[in-house]
Design an enzyme around this catalytic site. Structure first.
Site, PDB file in Angstrom:
ATOM      1  N   SER A   1       0.840  -1.204   0.000  1.00 42.53           N
ATOM      2  CA  SER A   1       0.000   0.000   0.000  1.00 42.53           C
ATOM      3  C   SER A   1       0.873   1.251   0.000  1.00 42.53           C
ATOM      4  O   SER A   1       1.590   1.530   0.958  1.00 42.53           O
ATOM      5  CB  SER A   1      -0.898   0.009   1.235  1.00 42.53           C
ATOM      6  OG  SER A   1      -1.542   1.264   1.314  1.00 42.53           O
TER       7      SER A   1
ATOM      8  N   HIS B   1      -0.988  -1.279  -4.271  1.00 45.97           N
ATOM      9  CA  HIS B   1      -2.318  -0.831  -3.836  1.00 45.97           C
ATOM     10  C   HIS B   1      -2.264   0.693  -3.639  1.00 45.97           C
ATOM     11  O   HIS B   1      -1.421   1.205  -2.903  1.00 45.97           O
ATOM     12  CB  HIS B   1      -2.623  -1.558  -2.528  1.00 45.97           C
ATOM     13  CG  HIS B   1      -3.946  -1.271  -1.900  1.00 45.97           C
ATOM     14  ND1 HIS B   1      -5.091  -1.999  -2.173  1.00 45.97           N
ATOM     15  CD2 HIS B   1      -4.312  -0.362  -0.956  1.00 45.97           C
ATOM     16  CE1 HIS B   1      -6.088  -1.559  -1.434  1.00 45.97           C
ATOM     17  NE2 HIS B   1      -5.660  -0.555  -0.687  1.00 45.97           N
TER      18      HIS B   1
ATOM     19  N   ASP C   1      -4.365   3.874  -2.348  1.00 43.80           N
ATOM     20  CA  ASP C   1      -5.513   4.315  -1.554  1.00 43.80           C
ATOM     21  C   ASP C   1      -5.913   5.721  -1.983  1.00 43.80           C
ATOM     22  O   ASP C   1      -5.192   6.688  -1.746  1.00 43.80           O
ATOM     23  CB  ASP C   1      -5.141   4.321  -0.070  1.00 43.80           C
ATOM     24  CG  ASP C   1      -5.050   2.920   0.486  1.00 43.80           C
ATOM     25  OD1 ASP C   1      -6.025   2.163   0.333  1.00 43.80           O
ATOM     26  OD2 ASP C   1      -4.003   2.573   1.061  1.00 43.80           O
TER      27      ASP C   1
ATOM     28  N   MET D   1      -8.357   8.742  -1.502  1.00 50.36           N
ATOM     29  CA  MET D   1      -9.292   9.274  -0.499  1.00 50.36           C
ATOM     30  C   MET D   1      -9.699  10.695  -0.891  1.00 50.36           C
ATOM     31  O   MET D   1      -8.863  11.477  -1.354  1.00 50.36           O
ATOM     32  CB  MET D   1      -8.612   9.295   0.880  1.00 50.36           C
ATOM     33  CG  MET D   1      -8.055   7.944   1.296  1.00 50.36           C
ATOM     34  SD  MET D   1      -7.433   7.994   2.991  1.00 50.36           S
ATOM     35  CE  MET D   1      -6.656   6.379   3.107  1.00 50.36           C
TER      36      MET D   1
ATOM     37  N   HIS E   1      -7.882   1.506  -4.801  1.00 46.02           N
ATOM     38  CA  HIS E   1      -8.906   1.382  -3.748  1.00 46.02           C
ATOM     39  C   HIS E   1      -9.553   2.749  -3.554  1.00 46.02           C
ATOM     40  O   HIS E   1      -8.958   3.651  -2.959  1.00 46.02           O
ATOM     41  CB  HIS E   1      -8.201   0.888  -2.463  1.00 46.02           C
ATOM     42  CG  HIS E   1      -9.094   0.789  -1.273  1.00 46.02           C
ATOM     43  ND1 HIS E   1      -8.603   0.579   0.005  1.00 46.02           N
ATOM     44  CD2 HIS E   1     -10.447   0.853  -1.135  1.00 46.02           C
ATOM     45  CE1 HIS E   1      -9.611   0.519   0.870  1.00 46.02           C
ATOM     46  NE2 HIS E   1     -10.728   0.702   0.201  1.00 46.02           N
TER      47      HIS E   1
ATOM     48  N   MET F   1     -11.691   5.194  -1.859  1.00 42.14           N
ATOM     49  CA  MET F   1     -12.433   5.561  -0.642  1.00 42.14           C
ATOM     50  C   MET F   1     -13.015   6.943  -0.897  1.00 42.14           C
ATOM     51  O   MET F   1     -12.573   7.958  -0.342  1.00 42.14           O
ATOM     52  CB  MET F   1     -11.487   5.546   0.570  1.00 42.14           C
ATOM     53  CG  MET F   1     -11.227   4.140   1.077  1.00 42.14           C
ATOM     54  SD  MET F   1      -9.756   4.048   2.087  1.00 42.14           S
ATOM     55  CE  MET F   1      -8.530   3.901   0.822  1.00 42.14           C
TER      56      MET F   1
ATOM     57  N   MET G   1     -12.112  -4.830   4.980  1.00 39.55           N
ATOM     58  CA  MET G   1     -11.338  -3.837   5.733  1.00 39.55           C
ATOM     59  C   MET G   1     -11.136  -4.360   7.157  1.00 39.55           C
ATOM     60  O   MET G   1     -12.098  -4.607   7.885  1.00 39.55           O
ATOM     61  CB  MET G   1     -12.066  -2.487   5.767  1.00 39.55           C
ATOM     62  CG  MET G   1     -12.231  -1.815   4.406  1.00 39.55           C
ATOM     63  SD  MET G   1     -10.714  -1.646   3.457  1.00 39.55           S
ATOM     64  CE  MET G   1      -9.735  -0.626   4.556  1.00 39.55           C
TER      65      MET G   1
ATOM     66  N   ASP H   1      -7.311  -5.740   4.367  1.00 34.79           N
ATOM     67  CA  ASP H   1      -6.623  -4.448   4.253  1.00 34.79           C
ATOM     68  C   ASP H   1      -6.641  -3.729   5.596  1.00 34.79           C
ATOM     69  O   ASP H   1      -7.709  -3.325   6.078  1.00 34.79           O
ATOM     70  CB  ASP H   1      -7.329  -3.594   3.181  1.00 34.79           C
ATOM     71  CG  ASP H   1      -6.608  -2.279   2.904  1.00 34.79           C
ATOM     72  OD1 ASP H   1      -5.528  -2.048   3.478  1.00 34.79           O
ATOM     73  OD2 ASP H   1      -7.149  -1.494   2.105  1.00 34.79           O
TER      74      ASP H   1
ATOM     75  N   GLY I   1       0.754  -1.895   4.419  1.00 34.31           N
ATOM     76  CA  GLY I   1       1.432  -0.599   4.362  1.00 34.31           C
ATOM     77  C   GLY I   1       2.563  -0.514   5.354  1.00 34.31           C
ATOM     78  O   GLY I   1       3.723  -0.790   5.039  1.00 34.31           O
TER      79      GLY I   1
HETATM   80  C1  DX5 Z   1      -6.572   2.171   5.064  1.00 29.33           C
HETATM   81  C2  DX5 Z   1      -6.013   1.756   3.747  1.00 29.33           C
HETATM   82  C3  DX5 Z   1      -4.937   0.757   3.817  1.00 29.33           C
HETATM   83  C4  DX5 Z   1      -3.702   1.207   4.566  1.00 29.33           C
HETATM   84  C5  DX5 Z   1      -3.061   0.018   5.209  1.00 29.33           C
HETATM   85  O1  DX5 Z   1      -7.641   3.034   4.851  1.00 29.33           O
HETATM   86  O2  DX5 Z   1      -7.040   1.220   2.937  1.00 29.33           O
HETATM   87  O3  DX5 Z   1      -4.592   0.293   2.517  1.00 29.33           O
HETATM   88  O4  DX5 Z   1      -2.778   1.816   3.735  1.00 29.33           O
HETATM   89  O5  DX5 Z   1      -2.004   0.451   5.986  1.00 29.33           O
HETATM   90  P1  DX5 Z   1      -1.472  -0.376   7.226  1.00 29.33           P
HETATM   91  O6  DX5 Z   1      -0.902  -1.660   6.662  1.00 29.33           O
HETATM   92  O7  DX5 Z   1      -0.454   0.505   7.837  1.00 29.33           O
HETATM   93  O8  DX5 Z   1      -2.645  -0.646   8.116  1.00 29.33           O
HETATM   94 ZN    ZN Z   2      -6.544   0.297   1.004  1.00 26.25          ZN
END
Ligand code: DX5
Ligand code: ZN
Length: 208
Positions: free
Chosen positions: A6, A29, A31, A33, A62, A64, A134, A169, A189
């Protein structure tokens, strides 16, 4: 289990250099947002397109964001391979999944920790390539794994046909990945990016 790195936890000053260190990851991946579906604001379409030039690895985008249908075309054209949308983010999930398929991309449905797996019962399996469970509340990296999701992972594995990928995730590390044996991929991540050797961390997780 496949490991998707991530980029949210990567050093934002040098995302390209960070990406080049992730050649052993099974996917990358991203993210996305919007400051609305979740509070944070992260990467735009141009960031994905620019990094598409660097690697042929799978890009899992992904989203969000609210109203994801507004963004599917742009992320598809920017080079996403999988576009994962939240079940909670659109009033018309069928239409969004159809739209993703119309661009020849794979679909993913993400479920927040409080969303029931029953949600998936009413979606035609032909429209689902992956389900992303999640294991933290979406919005930021570095949170702790929510153990109640363990039951959800196994329920979803029983519900879905075997060709549908199941991802987890959030909060994944050497201890928590053991709770996710029914998943086919894990998004990771902090565990990778807080280490000195990204390949070694990926290798360790794949071999737990
Ligand atoms: C959270 C994200 C994840 C995040 C995971 O909203 O969707 O992809 O980056 O990070 P870690 O592995 O640090 O929880
Ligand atoms: Zn994610």
């Amino acid at each position: 289990m496949n490991i998707y790195a991530s980029m949210l936890s990567a050093n934002p000053c040098c995302l390209g250099d960070e990406l080049r260190e992730l050649s052993t990851a099974d996917g990358i991946h991203w993210d996305i947002m919007d400051g609305n579906f979740v509070d944070n604001i992260t990467f735009g379409v141009d960031v994905i397109a620019a990094h598409r030039e660097i690697t042929d690895q799978i890009f899992d985008v992904h989203l969000m964001v609210n109203a994801p249908e507004k963004h599917i075309k742009n992320f598809a054209e920017a080079g996403a391979d999988i576009i994962t949308v939240h079940a909670e983010s659109s009033h018309h999930l069928y239409r969004v999944l159809d739209l993703i398929k119309s661009f020849g991309k794979k679909t993913g449905i993400a479920l927040n920790p409080s969303t029931s797996p029953d949600f998936l019962k009413y979606i035609n399996s032909e429209l689902i390539d992956s389900v992303l469970i999640m294991t933290v509340s979406p919005g930021m990296s570095g949170q702790s794994f929510i153990y109640s999701q363990k039951l959800k992972i196994s329920l979803i594995a029983q519900m879905l046909s075997h060709d549908i990928e199941i991802g987890v995730d959030g909060g994944i590390n050497e201890q928590t990945i053991i709770e996710c044996t029914d998943a086919t991929y894990a998004v990771v991540g902090s565990y990778i990016f807080n280490s000195d050797d990204y390949s070694e961390s990926i290798h360790k997780l794949k071999n737990v």
